[in-house]
Design an enzyme around this catalytic site. Structure first.
Site, short mmCIF file in Angstrom:
data_model
loop_
_atom_site.label_atom_id
_atom_site.label_comp_id
_atom_site.label_asym_id
_atom_site.label_seq_id
_atom_site.Cartn_x
_atom_site.Cartn_y
_atom_site.Cartn_z
N GLY A 91 15.29 -15.42 0.94
CA GLY A 91 15.47 -16.65 0.19
C GLY A 91 15.43 -17.89 1.04
O GLY A 91 15.23 -19.00 0.54
N LYS A 107 15.41 -18.77 10.13
CA LYS A 107 16.36 -18.70 9.02
C LYS A 107 16.90 -20.09 8.72
O LYS A 107 17.47 -20.75 9.60
CB LYS A 107 17.51 -17.75 9.37
CG LYS A 107 18.52 -17.54 8.25
CD LYS A 107 19.56 -16.51 8.66
CE LYS A 107 20.58 -16.26 7.56
NZ LYS A 107 21.59 -15.26 7.97
N ASP A 119 18.81 -23.56 -2.11
CA ASP A 119 18.03 -24.59 -1.41
C ASP A 119 17.26 -24.05 -0.20
O ASP A 119 16.50 -24.78 0.42
CB ASP A 119 18.92 -25.76 -1.00
CG ASP A 119 20.06 -25.34 -0.06
OD1 ASP A 119 20.01 -24.24 0.50
OD2 ASP A 119 21.01 -26.14 0.09
N GLY A 120 17.49 -22.80 0.14
CA GLY A 120 16.76 -22.22 1.26
C GLY A 120 17.22 -22.69 2.63
O GLY A 120 16.57 -22.42 3.64
N ASP A 246 20.74 -4.42 1.07
CA ASP A 246 19.72 -5.35 1.57
C ASP A 246 20.09 -5.89 2.95
O ASP A 246 19.27 -6.56 3.59
CB ASP A 246 19.49 -6.50 0.59
CG ASP A 246 20.77 -7.24 0.24
OD1 ASP A 246 21.65 -6.64 -0.40
OD2 ASP A 246 20.89 -8.42 0.61
N ASP A 256 21.84 -9.63 9.80
CA ASP A 256 22.42 -10.55 8.81
C ASP A 256 23.90 -10.78 9.04
O ASP A 256 24.76 -10.29 8.31
CB ASP A 256 22.16 -10.03 7.39
CG ASP A 256 20.69 -10.01 7.04
OD1 ASP A 256 19.91 -10.69 7.74
OD2 ASP A 256 20.30 -9.34 6.09
#
Length: 479
Positions: A91, A107, A119-120, A246, A256
């Site tokens: 995303g 990222k 909003d990324g 994920d 992550d």
């Protein structure tokens, strides 16, 4: 190699277009360099002088795109807190391609097809945390993604408050997740599932490429790697915080970094994520969750592999693969070279002892690394020394059966039990200064991260137990 010579390979784009979306980065406003990591630069043979090249900031910001680069975001699904989400994906991350087998990804580069109304962007605080911790984990010997650099900006984003956005460049041998396989399984696109398995084997399990039974052996090795990884997490006292499928690497890496934490005072049920109201991803439940996640992976792979064969391997995970890996990790932390059956009881009792003693996990093992029979140093760091005294009776008896000397044991333990781990209060200090434009603490912690077992007199204040007011802080997923 300089920035002029960067040349990416994009093997992932050979897969069907449903696996990804071609995505252009959206640059930040007035970007500036927060930190450059020379250790990670070596992985892609990038000269350390690149730090001073304005194009390095531009590379992270997406305004300098080396010739031949084809930026893209990856599609995947996943179980989030036990609930299946059919379409997730990158995303806010954009993949640039691979160099020397390392896949580079920025990222926080802006909204993608998979952003789901977000909003990324990424906040500076979370970007600093990921940048530093991924490097710390590597130097502690834990399989992990890496980080090449981080930039800040004047771009404003809204989280719990108005914050400045940042971008961190991450490197990984693979960005394929358990959830990538789930996506194609649940949509019943089994040909694409097979293509993904073949791609993953080529990328991360090359030795299986020509094996007729490669899919089953691939699954077995994912299980093996995951068992060792989680055992290392538990031994180190690392809490991931968001072990969704994920966020599970098919290559057995730590990926992550969100609301993670290193244990302060040992608390078996510690939950580091404010969002995790039920405590699904507590420290003590990480082994159970990893088994559950592997079970979800086996379901996704069932069109390719016999279910009963996979279940037998999963049974092995719970019966001996993870338990044996954990006991091996703890034996090393305790300075035990011989493998004796009684070690299981010794280690099990130690967990209960640490729970009852109210004692800093990292500080305990570092102090134990110099144990010579004098118990007072250990009593001094425990709020309740009585259980420590009882456990040391067991430990002394066990040490009497070892053949190596006390000096040999102490030297080995000092190379196994870190003096420094990045606690959340240290990271917060770096974040607070960075938000004022002072990045000196980021560099200090990057130095500490690269030398966790060394004596660093100038950093001695970070070597003791966590200050009482900062112990076992619970963080938000918001970033």
């Amino acid at each position: 190699m300089t920035l002029d010579n960067l040349k990416y390979k994009t093997a992932y784009l050979s897969l069907d277009s449903e696996f990804y979306d071609m995505t252009d980065p959206i640059p930040l406003d007035d970007p500036y360099l927060i930190s450059f990591n020379p250790n990670a630069a070596k992985l892609i043979d990038l000269d350390s002088s690149s730090k001073d090249d304005p194009r390095f900031v531009a590379l992270l910001n997406g305004t300098f795109i080396p010739k031949g680069t084809r930026p893209f975001s990856m599609c995947y699904a996943g179980h989030q807190f036990g609930n299946y989400a059919p379409r997730l994906g990158d995303g806010r991350a954009i993949n640039l391609g691979s160099i020397n087998g390392w896949n580079l990804q920025t990222k926080g580069s802006g909204e993608t097809r998979y952003a789901r109304t977000a909003d990324g962007r990424a906040a500076m605080r979370s970007s600093i945390r990921e940048y530093l911790m991924s490097e710390a984990m590597h130097h502690l010997g834990i399989p992990t993604t890496r980080a090449l650099g981080i930039i800040g900006s004047q771009t404003k984003i809204i989280r719990n408050q108005i914050e400045n956005a940042a971008i961190v460049m991450r490197l990984s041998p693979s960005w394929v997740r358990f959830g990538t396989f789930e996506y194609f399984y649940y949509f019943k696109e089994y040909d694409k599932l097979r293509s993904l398995a073949d791609y993953t084997i080529t990328e991360s399990y090359t030795h299986l490429q020509d094996d007729e039974d490669r899919y089953y052996k691939f699954f077995c090795e994912v299980v093996d790697r995951t068992a060792k990884l989680i055992a290392q997490w538990q031994g180190l006292g690392f809490c991931h915080g968001v072990m969704n499928t994920d966020n599970m690497s098919i290559a057995g890496l730590t990926i992550d970094y969100g609301p993670y934490a290193m244990l302060d005072d040992f608390e078996y049920g510690f939950v580091c994520n404010q969002t995790d109201k039920a405590g699904r991803y507590s420290y003590g439940d990480q082994p159970n969750v990893s088994y559950w996640n592997l079970t979800m992976l086996s379901k996704a792979l069932s069109p390719l592999i016999d279910k009963e064969r996979m279940q037998k391997k999963l049974d092995d995970y719970g019966n001996f693969l993870y338990p044996d890996a954990y006991i091996d990790v703890m034996r090393e932390k305790l300075g035990l070279e011989m493998k004796l059956d009684e070690d299981v009881e010794l280690i099990t009792d130690l967990v209960g002892t640490l729970q009852d003693a109210y004692i800093d996990y990292t500080f305990f093992f570092r102090t134990l690394s110099r144990y010579d029979g004098d118990r007072m140093p250990l009593f001094d760091i425990a709020m309740n020394p009585v259980p420590v005294d009882g456990w040391l009776n067991m430990y002394d008896k066990r040490l009497s059966k070892e053949v190596h000397t006390q000096d040999e044991r102490q030297k080995a333990m000092l190379k196994t039990n870190p003096k420094y781990v990045l606690k959340n209060y240290m990271l917060q200090e770096a974040i607070d200064l960075a938000q004022k434009g002072d990045f000196s603490m980021v560099e200090t912690l990057l130095h500490i991260a690269a030398h966790p077992f060394d004596e660093l007199p100038e950093c001695e204040r970070f070597a003791g137990e966590t200050p009482e007011e900062h112990k076992n802080v619970c963080l938000s997923c918001s970033s």
